[in-house]
Write a protein that holds these residues in place. Structure first.
Motif, mmCIF file in Angstrom:
data_model
loop_
_atom_site.group_PDB
_atom_site.id
_atom_site.type_symbol
_atom_site.label_atom_id
_atom_site.label_comp_id
_atom_site.label_asym_id
_atom_site.label_seq_id
_atom_site.Cartn_x
_atom_site.Cartn_y
_atom_site.Cartn_z
ATOM 1 N N SER A 1 0.450 -1.246 -0.400
ATOM 2 C CA SER A 1 0.107 -0.108 0.077
ATOM 3 C C SER A 1 0.731 1.392 0.396
ATOM 4 O O SER A 1 0.514 2.242 -0.579
ATOM 5 C CB SER A 1 -1.159 0.202 1.069
ATOM 6 N N LEU A 2 2.293 1.082 0.928
ATOM 7 C CA LEU A 2 3.104 2.292 0.591
ATOM 8 C C LEU A 2 3.697 2.743 -0.373
ATOM 9 O O LEU A 2 4.751 3.184 -0.426
ATOM 10 C CB LEU A 2 3.583 2.457 2.105
ATOM 11 N N LYS A 3 4.020 1.945 -1.298
ATOM 12 C CA LYS A 3 4.349 1.465 -2.317
ATOM 13 C C LYS A 3 5.421 3.070 -2.782
ATOM 14 O O LYS A 3 6.124 3.364 -3.268
ATOM 15 C CB LYS A 3 4.661 0.755 -3.616
ATOM 16 N N GLY B 1 11.117 -3.755 -4.437
ATOM 17 C CA GLY B 1 10.173 -3.115 -4.994
ATOM 18 C C GLY B 1 9.913 -1.496 -4.335
ATOM 19 O O GLY B 1 10.028 -0.130 -5.050
ATOM 20 N N HIS B 2 10.893 -1.739 -3.218
ATOM 21 C CA HIS B 2 11.491 -0.993 -1.909
ATOM 22 C C HIS B 2 13.027 -0.497 -2.035
ATOM 23 O O HIS B 2 13.187 -1.486 -1.993
ATOM 24 C CB HIS B 2 10.583 -0.797 -0.830
ATOM 25 N N PRO C 1 -5.493 5.053 11.525
ATOM 26 C CA PRO C 1 -6.480 4.058 10.555
ATOM 27 C C PRO C 1 -6.382 4.638 8.959
ATOM 28 O O PRO C 1 -6.658 3.081 7.990
ATOM 29 C CB PRO C 1 -7.728 5.768 10.971
ATOM 30 N N ASP C 2 -5.753 4.859 8.401
ATOM 31 C CA ASP C 2 -5.485 5.497 6.744
ATOM 32 C C ASP C 2 -3.614 5.385 7.007
ATOM 33 O O ASP C 2 -3.325 6.515 6.766
ATOM 34 C CB ASP C 2 -6.285 6.302 6.042
ATOM 35 N N PRO C 3 -3.280 4.371 7.099
ATOM 36 C CA PRO C 3 -1.212 4.158 6.860
ATOM 37 C C PRO C 3 -1.007 5.103 5.716
ATOM 38 O O PRO C 3 0.280 6.348 5.759
ATOM 39 C CB PRO C 3 -0.839 3.583 6.655
ATOM 40 N N VAL C 4 -1.373 4.770 4.453
ATOM 41 C CA VAL C 4 -0.922 5.797 3.263
ATOM 42 C C VAL C 4 -1.646 6.910 3.665
ATOM 43 O O VAL C 4 -0.859 8.049 3.387
ATOM 44 C CB VAL C 4 -1.647 5.466 1.819
#
Length: 236
Positions: A25-27, A54-55, A220-223
């Protein structure tokens, strides 16, 4: 010296599934991810390789042993190709120098070599904690002492509290890479960190990288939390 402060999201969990979900999700919203002791010990090196795909990877295992053992351990980790990796500065000059030699041998092209970071004083430590282990110095004094030792022995940079950025720059100049954990956005819980700053404060002080864990992963929403920190860094 102008620098862009980059964000590392610390994925501190024993769950491979959870770490993979966070990483996926954080990519597009962080500059790197950190995988440390908890995840590596619980899930193994294959999981580190999979989750970090990919990170940029900050492999934060803080190795500390006799020089031969640490050098051999780093050699075993080189297939993971981390962007940054850590050892303890308190392991001494020979341990640091041997670690640098191993990485240079494994990555002869300098641009591909992981940056070797030396941990100075953990951000959970304060003056009282140092006295308990026999160090009669303030955290800042001990950080500068260990920082000078580590850089002279071959470390590319240091892991330090945000409060030691300015003193380290004064002592060592702009060359060493400074990676700063203990970063808490305004209003976040401090948890077990004692020497903290906000992302904006750390960027203005001159951090190259900041490490943020629970304020992202427990949000609640890491992104959204990561994007807010990236926006704060961009405007610092």
């Amino acid at each position: 010296m102008s620098r862009r402060t980059r964000l590392i999201a610390a994925l501190d969990t024993a769950s491979r599934t959870q770490a993979q979900n966070w990483a996926n999700s954080l990519k597009n919203d962080v500059d790197a991810i950190k995988l440390g002791l908890e995840f590596t010990y619980a899930c193994g090196l294959d999981a580190v390789r999979s989750v970090s795909e990919g990170h940029r990877l900050f492999l934060d295992l803080k190795l500390h042993d006799i020089p031969h053992t640490v050098a051999s351990g780093l050699a075993a980790l080189t297939p993971l190709r981390p962007a940054l990796t850590t050892i303890h500065a308190s392991g001494g000059a020979e341990m640091i120098a041997r670690s640098r030699e191993v990485l240079e041998k494994a990555f002869p092209e300098e641009n591909s070599r992981p940056q070797l970071l030396a941990v100075t004083v953990l951000t959970s430590m304060n003056a009282e904690g140092l006295r308990e282990i026999g160090v009669d110095a303030t955290p800042q004094e001990q950080v500068i002492r260990l920082g000078k030792l580590a850089v002279s022995a071959g470390a590319d940079g240091l892991v330090c509290s945000a409060h030691e950025i300015a003193p380290l720059r004064a002592a060592l100049g702009d060359g060493p890479v400074l990676v700063v954990p203990g970063i808490r956005p305004a209003g976040s819980a401090t948890d077990d960190q004692k020497r903290i700053m906000t992302p904006r404060q750390a960027a203005q002080a001159g951090a190259d990288w900041i490490v943020v864990g629970r304020p992202i992963t427990k949000a609640p929403d890491p992104v959204q939390a990561a994007r807010a920190i990236m926006d704060e860094l961009a405007s610092a």
